[in-house]
Design a protein around this motif. Structure first.
Motif, PDB file in Angstrom:
ATOM      1  N   VAL A 221       0.819  -1.222   0.000  1.00  0.00           N
ATOM      2  CA  VAL A 221       0.000   0.000   0.000  1.00  0.00           C
ATOM      3  C   VAL A 221       0.851   1.269   0.000  1.00  0.00           C
ATOM      4  O   VAL A 221       0.313   2.376   0.051  1.00  0.00           O
ATOM      5  N   ALA A 222       2.160   1.123  -0.062  1.00  0.00           N
ATOM      6  CA  ALA A 222       3.051   2.288  -0.026  1.00  0.00           C
ATOM      7  C   ALA A 222       2.897   3.135  -1.286  1.00  0.00           C
ATOM      8  O   ALA A 222       2.558   2.645  -2.362  1.00  0.00           O
ATOM      9  N   ALA A 223       3.173   4.420  -1.138  1.00  0.00           N
ATOM     10  CA  ALA A 223       3.066   5.354  -2.259  1.00  0.00           C
ATOM     11  C   ALA A 223       4.134   5.102  -3.311  1.00  0.00           C
ATOM     12  O   ALA A 223       3.946   5.397  -4.489  1.00  0.00           O
ATOM     13  N   TYR A 224       5.261   4.544  -2.876  1.00  0.00           N
ATOM     14  CA  TYR A 224       6.344   4.221  -3.805  1.00  0.00           C
ATOM     15  C   TYR A 224       7.242   3.168  -3.167  1.00  0.00           C
ATOM     16  O   TYR A 224       7.203   2.949  -1.946  1.00  0.00           O
ATOM     17  N   ASP A 225       8.040   2.526  -3.987  1.00  0.00           N
ATOM     18  CA  ASP A 225       8.931   1.454  -3.530  1.00  0.00           C
ATOM     19  C   ASP A 225      10.255   2.058  -3.069  1.00  0.00           C
ATOM     20  O   ASP A 225      10.950   2.721  -3.837  1.00  0.00           O
ATOM     21  N   THR A 226      10.589   1.838  -1.807  1.00  0.00           N
ATOM     22  CA  THR A 226      11.856   2.353  -1.282  1.00  0.00           C
ATOM     23  C   THR A 226      12.998   1.359  -1.458  1.00  0.00           C
ATOM     24  O   THR A 226      14.166   1.735  -1.357  1.00  0.00           O
ATOM     25  N   GLY A 227      12.655   0.090  -1.659  1.00  0.00           N
ATOM     26  CA  GLY A 227      13.689  -0.922  -1.787  1.00  0.00           C
ATOM     27  C   GLY A 227      14.280  -1.364  -0.459  1.00  0.00           C
ATOM     28  O   GLY A 227      15.188  -2.199  -0.416  1.00  0.00           O
ATOM     29  N   VAL A 228      13.771  -0.825   0.656  1.00  0.00           N
ATOM     30  CA  VAL A 228      14.275  -1.188   1.988  1.00  0.00           C
ATOM     31  C   VAL A 228      13.637  -2.516   2.401  1.00  0.00           C
ATOM     32  O   VAL A 228      12.406  -2.658   2.399  1.00  0.00           O
ATOM     33  N   GLU A 229      14.463  -3.481   2.779  1.00  0.00           N
ATOM     34  CA  GLU A 229      13.967  -4.798   3.158  1.00  0.00           C
ATOM     35  C   GLU A 229      13.549  -4.834   4.629  1.00  0.00           C
ATOM     36  O   GLU A 229      14.205  -4.240   5.491  1.00  0.00           O
ATOM     37  N   VAL A 230      12.459  -5.558   4.897  1.00  0.00           N
ATOM     38  CA  VAL A 230      11.973  -5.748   6.262  1.00  0.00           C
ATOM     39  C   VAL A 230      11.605  -7.213   6.425  1.00  0.00           C
ATOM     40  O   VAL A 230      10.933  -7.791   5.559  1.00  0.00           O
ATOM     41  N   THR A 231      12.032  -7.815   7.528  1.00  0.00           N
ATOM     42  CA  THR A 231      11.742  -9.231   7.773  1.00  0.00           C
ATOM     43  C   THR A 231      11.032  -9.395   9.110  1.00  0.00           C
ATOM     44  O   THR A 231      10.907  -8.436   9.894  1.00  0.00           O
ATOM     45  N   THR A 232      10.616 -10.603   9.408  1.00  0.00           N
ATOM     46  CA  THR A 232       9.929 -10.877  10.665  1.00  0.00           C
ATOM     47  C   THR A 232      10.858 -10.773  11.861  1.00  0.00           C
ATOM     48  O   THR A 232      10.403 -10.801  13.011  1.00  0.00           O
ATOM     49  N   GLU A 233      12.152 -10.679  11.613  1.00  0.00           N
ATOM     50  CA  GLU A 233      13.107 -10.471  12.701  1.00  0.00           C
ATOM     51  C   GLU A 233      13.175  -9.000  13.119  1.00  0.00           C
ATOM     52  O   GLU A 233      13.777  -8.674  14.140  1.00  0.00           O
ATOM     53  N   ASP A 234      12.569  -8.124  12.324  1.00  0.00           N
ATOM     54  CA  ASP A 234      12.658  -6.680  12.557  1.00  0.00           C
ATOM     55  C   ASP A 234      11.484  -6.163  13.380  1.00  0.00           C
ATOM     56  O   ASP A 234      10.428  -6.808  13.476  1.00  0.00           O
ATOM     57  N   THR A 235      11.678  -4.979  13.952  1.00  0.00           N
ATOM     58  CA  THR A 235      10.589  -4.236  14.576  1.00  0.00           C
ATOM     59  C   THR A 235      10.449  -2.911  13.836  1.00  0.00           C
ATOM     60  O   THR A 235      11.433  -2.372  13.318  1.00  0.00           O
ATOM     61  N   ILE A 236       9.227  -2.394  13.801  1.00  0.00           N
ATOM     62  CA  ILE A 236       8.993  -1.144  13.089  1.00  0.00           C
ATOM     63  C   ILE A 236       8.274  -0.138  13.979  1.00  0.00           C
ATOM     64  O   ILE A 236       7.680  -0.493  15.010  1.00  0.00           O
TER      65      ILE A 236
END
Length: 264
Positions: A221-236
């Motif tokens: 749903v992002a306005a554009y692709d940042t290319g930044v990877e996020v995994t289930t090991e991460d917190t946001i």
């Protein structure tokens, strides 16, 4: 009709017209005065709120010089906690939007700080606050921070600068400081408009699969692709503010935790 009767009738009509004109004039003046007073109250509210937060920055923030600004940024949480024991952090962007540099609080509910400033003054600016259901140490998989979108440019108004990908490219990070001496760097990976009932506001995930579904949604749903990877090991951390388009929509900026270090 005699000349005298004609003149008497004309005078009566002029008198009635004059009275009506005066009534309309008085009403117009009253409306103007009320409107001017309301505008004064709004303007004073903005001024008082900005002045309060300027004083808080002067009291609690130490900044570095020149290229060392990021390294030299420190927050005196003893001063902040003395003013408000609900203090749980400080958020800032560097280099821009530099206007966003505020203490973070967490109340007993998500209404307390909508119209109450950090120093507990009634003001439409409110405060920057963490969702009541989140852990105060930002350890949840999705921590949500709210702030108003003020017309004078204060609070979270400049989150919407991230509508443009070029702005994100120049300013892809924000930072959260905590009372226990941590500086947490968040890499912005997704921005965009969502409905206020969106799954964006989920904070509990029972399985990695649930969390992965959530993370996938935040990128789709992002306005554009940042290319930044996020995994289930991460917190946001999700930063949320209103939009000018609809009361039912929010503009969100999501950052993934990239680094954590001690600044004591």
């Amino acid at each position: 009709m005699s000349r005298k009767k004609y003149h008497r009738g004309r005078k009566k009509r002029k008198k009635k017209g004059s009275i009506l004109f005066n009534i309309v004039l008085v009403i117009a003046i009253a409306v103007f005065c009320v409107s001017a007073f309301q505008l004064f109250k709004i303007g004073k509210g903005y001024y008082d709120g900005r002045s309060e937060y300027d004083k808080i920055r002067d009291l609690a923030v130490e900044t570095g010089k020149g290229e060392d600004e990021q390294e030299g940024f420190k927050v005196n949480f003893d001063e902040l906690l003395a003013i408000n024991p609900d203090t749980i952090g400080w958020i800032r962007f560097s280099p821009e939007p530099s206007q966003i540099s505020y203490p973070i609080v967490q109340g007993d509910d998500n209404s307390t700080y909508l119209k109450k400033t950090f120093s507990a003054n009634e003001n439409t600016l409110g405060a920057i606050f963490l969702n009541v259901d989140n852990q105060a140490d930002f350890s949840d998989r999705n921590s949500i921070i709210y702030g108003h979108r003020m017309k004078d440019g204060s609070m979270f108004r400049h989150l919407q600068d991230y509508e443009e990908k070029s702005f994100w490219e120049a300013n892809p990070y924000f930072y959260i400081y905590t009372p226990d001496g941590r500086e947490i760097t968040y890499h912005i990976y997704s921005v965009g408009v969502v409905e206020d009932t969106s799954d964006t506001y989920l904070t509990v995930f029972h399985t990695d699969e649930e969390y992965q579904t959530f993370l996938t949604m935040t990128k789709e749903v992002a306005a554009y692709d940042t290319g930044v990877e996020v995994t289930t090991e991460d917190t946001i951390v999700t930063l949320s503010t209103c939009t000018s388009a609809s009361d039912n929509h929010r503009f969100v900026v999501r950052g993934v935790k990239e680094e954590e270090k001690s600044v004591e």
